[in-house]
Design a protein around this motif. Structure first.
Motif, PDB file in Angstrom:
ATOM      1  N   LEU A   1     -10.060  17.082  -5.977  1.00 10.67           N
ATOM      2  CA  LEU A   1     -11.311  17.341  -6.994  1.00 10.67           C
ATOM      3  C   LEU A   1     -11.377  17.011  -8.398  1.00 10.67           C
ATOM      4  O   LEU A   1     -10.413  17.440  -9.033  1.00 10.67           O
ATOM      5  CB  LEU A   1     -12.072  18.566  -6.650  1.00 10.67           C
ATOM      6  CG  LEU A   1     -13.411  18.376  -7.099  1.00 10.67           C
ATOM      7  CD1 LEU A   1     -14.241  17.580  -6.419  1.00 10.67           C
ATOM      8  CD2 LEU A   1     -13.754  20.055  -6.917  1.00 10.67           C
ATOM      9  N   VAL A   2     -11.784  15.856  -8.899  1.00  8.04           N
ATOM     10  CA  VAL A   2     -12.055  15.407 -10.361  1.00  8.04           C
ATOM     11  C   VAL A   2     -13.474  15.609 -10.876  1.00  8.04           C
ATOM     12  O   VAL A   2     -14.558  15.439  -9.981  1.00  8.04           O
ATOM     13  CB  VAL A   2     -11.599  14.171 -10.772  1.00  8.04           C
ATOM     14  CG1 VAL A   2     -12.019  13.854 -12.012  1.00  8.04           C
ATOM     15  CG2 VAL A   2     -10.016  14.036 -10.265  1.00  8.04           C
ATOM     16  N   ALA A   3     -13.565  16.489 -11.673  1.00  9.09           N
ATOM     17  CA  ALA A   3     -15.249  16.479 -12.501  1.00  9.09           C
ATOM     18  C   ALA A   3     -15.071  16.107 -13.807  1.00  9.09           C
ATOM     19  O   ALA A   3     -14.354  16.222 -14.586  1.00  9.09           O
ATOM     20  CB  ALA A   3     -15.433  18.002 -12.768  1.00  9.09           C
ATOM     21  N   LEU A   4     -16.134  15.171 -14.106  1.00  3.40           N
ATOM     22  CA  LEU A   4     -16.589  14.408 -15.395  1.00  3.40           C
ATOM     23  C   LEU A   4     -17.620  14.905 -16.139  1.00  3.40           C
ATOM     24  O   LEU A   4     -18.830  14.884 -15.359  1.00  3.40           O
ATOM     25  CB  LEU A   4     -16.208  13.065 -15.257  1.00  3.40           C
ATOM     26  CG  LEU A   4     -14.900  12.504 -14.759  1.00  3.40           C
ATOM     27  CD1 LEU A   4     -14.971  10.797 -14.730  1.00  3.40           C
ATOM     28  CD2 LEU A   4     -13.855  12.572 -15.913  1.00  3.40           C
ATOM     29  N   ARG A   5     -17.599  15.441 -17.449  1.00  5.15           N
ATOM     30  CA  ARG A   5     -18.846  15.863 -17.979  1.00  5.15           C
ATOM     31  C   ARG A   5     -19.724  14.620 -18.321  1.00  5.15           C
ATOM     32  O   ARG A   5     -18.988  13.599 -19.029  1.00  5.15           O
ATOM     33  CB  ARG A   5     -18.579  16.838 -19.182  1.00  5.15           C
ATOM     34  CG  ARG A   5     -19.583  17.375 -19.961  1.00  5.15           C
ATOM     35  CD  ARG A   5     -19.309  18.499 -20.824  1.00  5.15           C
ATOM     36  NE  ARG A   5     -18.419  18.113 -21.887  1.00  5.15           N
ATOM     37  CZ  ARG A   5     -17.712  18.899 -22.720  1.00  5.15           C
ATOM     38  NH1 ARG A   5     -17.996  20.220 -22.688  1.00  5.15           N
ATOM     39  NH2 ARG A   5     -16.966  18.398 -23.459  1.00  5.15           N
ATOM     40  N   ALA A   6     -20.935  14.753 -18.051  1.00  7.22           N
ATOM     41  CA  ALA A   6     -21.884  13.520 -18.484  1.00  7.22           C
ATOM     42  C   ALA A   6     -21.724  13.496 -20.314  1.00  7.22           C
ATOM     43  O   ALA A   6     -22.024  14.630 -20.575  1.00  7.22           O
ATOM     44  CB  ALA A   6     -23.173  13.566 -18.092  1.00  7.22           C
TER      45      ALA A   6
ATOM     46  N   TYR B   1     -12.854  16.234 -18.854  1.00  9.37           N
ATOM     47  CA  TYR B   1     -12.306  16.153 -17.567  1.00  9.37           C
ATOM     48  C   TYR B   1     -11.852  17.278 -17.020  1.00  9.37           C
ATOM     49  O   TYR B   1     -10.939  17.731 -17.630  1.00  9.37           O
ATOM     50  CB  TYR B   1     -11.067  14.900 -17.591  1.00  9.37           C
ATOM     51  CG  TYR B   1     -10.481  14.792 -16.343  1.00  9.37           C
ATOM     52  CD1 TYR B   1     -10.562  13.420 -15.829  1.00  9.37           C
ATOM     53  CD2 TYR B   1      -9.039  15.454 -16.411  1.00  9.37           C
ATOM     54  CE1 TYR B   1      -9.914  13.244 -14.651  1.00  9.37           C
ATOM     55  CE2 TYR B   1      -8.272  15.090 -15.330  1.00  9.37           C
ATOM     56  CZ  TYR B   1      -8.582  13.962 -14.343  1.00  9.37           C
ATOM     57  OH  TYR B   1      -7.735  13.464 -13.291  1.00  9.37           O
ATOM     58  N   LEU B   2     -12.151  17.663 -15.597  1.00 16.42           N
ATOM     59  CA  LEU B   2     -11.568  18.803 -15.190  1.00 16.42           C
ATOM     60  C   LEU B   2     -10.835  18.106 -13.824  1.00 16.42           C
ATOM     61  O   LEU B   2     -11.395  17.342 -13.104  1.00 16.42           O
ATOM     62  CB  LEU B   2     -12.561  19.699 -14.823  1.00 16.42           C
ATOM     63  CG  LEU B   2     -13.129  20.469 -15.944  1.00 16.42           C
ATOM     64  CD1 LEU B   2     -14.177  19.575 -16.386  1.00 16.42           C
ATOM     65  CD2 LEU B   2     -14.171  21.665 -15.000  1.00 16.42           C
ATOM     66  N   HIS B   3      -9.443  18.452 -13.759  1.00 17.04           N
ATOM     67  CA  HIS B   3      -8.624  17.993 -12.512  1.00 17.04           C
ATOM     68  C   HIS B   3      -8.579  19.482 -11.849  1.00 17.04           C
ATOM     69  O   HIS B   3      -7.888  20.111 -12.203  1.00 17.04           O
ATOM     70  CB  HIS B   3      -7.714  17.743 -13.032  1.00 17.04           C
ATOM     71  CG  HIS B   3      -6.996  16.571 -12.058  1.00 17.04           C
ATOM     72  ND1 HIS B   3      -5.896  15.655 -12.370  1.00 17.04           N
ATOM     73  CD2 HIS B   3      -7.061  16.484 -10.871  1.00 17.04           C
ATOM     74  CE1 HIS B   3      -5.703  15.148 -11.160  1.00 17.04           C
ATOM     75  NE2 HIS B   3      -6.350  15.305 -10.251  1.00 17.04           N
TER      76      HIS B   3
END
Length: 324
Positions: free
Chosen positions: A242-247, A252-254
């Motif tokens: 799972l990867v999260a990217l802030r608009a 970046y959250l890995h």
């Protein structure tokens, strides 16, 4: 990257000029709230290592102390520089991205890395509007030059992230650089919040909320043709990636799941559990890679940190191509 949970945040802003073709400028410092320090537990042969820039798993599957100041905001950090040698490519055309990681003290390419999650280096490419995402696994030449084929469907500004740990280094780091994709450009709205994403006949349902501070648990349930999938295949040493990217700034959250295949307690679906904490409130895009029947697919979500939904139209069902 080792199994366990690692969150590395990164971001940059870009100045862009549009005409018949798109050009991307140099990144500038993002505006972001200061966040509390955090620990990240990674398992290395039964030993745990704490990464100060990440949120960790406390051993019981729960989030640690929250997200630290976002990493990956820089092209140079902790004595290393990401030398992106392909700074511009053409839209909808397969081309090779070439780059190296340079040790600042010597000016030489790094040629020795620690493997983390089965790879020496993970490469993420995402468009600034967060509608295109690629997780690539480039090949390293003997001189330390990396390359990977990529086809990016639309013009615009992109961000390239290299996630790695040099041999002998105490912790991993993520460096970022801008990539311009030439061609006619039309920005897209961020897809709206929906609890279920559809991809290739699979329904992936998100439970839980992305939160700041101490964070919390996220669970993604995978179903196919209305039936829970209970035979997910390991991918990068886990059942999900799972990867999260802030608009806005692409912080970046890995994130990696709680538990590992073969540990005697982690099931091969339908649920994949993660512990995660956001570096700040805001809207994020989540990209879940999962493997089933020999193929890796990506489910995409839009969420707001602290659990509030981000309204908008339901994203179209589609397959996200990969460089796996």
């Amino acid at each position: 990257m080792n199994t366990g949970l690692k969150i590395t945040a990164f971001a940059a802003a870009v100045a862009a000029t549009f005409g018949g073709a798109y050009g991307v400028g140099r990144g500038i410092d993002p505006v972001t709230a200061e966040a509390p320090a955090a620990g990240h537990a990674e398992h290395d042969g039964g030993r745990e290592k704490k990464h100060p820039e990440s949120v960790g798993n406390d051993g019981d599957g729960h989030a640690g102390h929250g997200a630290s100041e976002p990493g990956g905001l820089k092209i140079s950090d902790r004595g290393y520089t990401l030398d992106l040698r392909s700074t511009r490519v053409d839209a909808d055309k397969e081309q090779r991205l070439r780059f190296a990681v340079v040790e600042d003290a010597t000016g030489r390419n790094v040629t020795a890395y620690e493997k983390e999650h089965d790879k020496e280096l993970h490469l993420i490419v995402a468009s600034r509007d967060l509608t295109t995402y690629r997780h690539l696994h480039p090949v390293r030449a003997a001189d330390g030059t990396w390359s990977a084929p990529v086809r990016l469907p639309e013009a615009g500004g992109y961000r390239v992230f290299a996630d790695f740990r040099p041999s002998g280094a105490q912790e991993a780091l993520t460096l970022g650089a801008d990539l311009g994709v030439a061609g006619p450009y039309a920005p897209k709205d961020l897809p709206g919040h929906r609890a279920t994403a559809k991809v290739d006949g699979y329904d992936v349902t998100l439970k839980g909320a992305l939160r700041t501070g101490a964070g919390g648990d996220l669970t993604l349930d995978v179903a196919r043709n209305g039936r829970p999938v209970t035979d997910l295949q390991p991918y990068l040493g886990a059942y999900g990636h799972l990867v999260a990217l802030r608009a806005g700034d692409l912080a970046y959250l890995h994130v990696h799941p709680n538990g590992t295949p073969g540990d005697g307690r982690t099931k091969a679906g339908p649920g994949i559990s993660f512990a995660a904490a956001a570096p700040s409130a805001g809207t994020y895009r989540l990209f879940l890679d999962f493997k089933h029947r020999g193929e890796v697919r990506t489910a995409e979500f839009t969420v707001h940190a602290d659990g509030e939904g981000h309204g908008g139209p339901d994203p179209e069902e589609r397959t996200t191509p990969h460089g796996h």
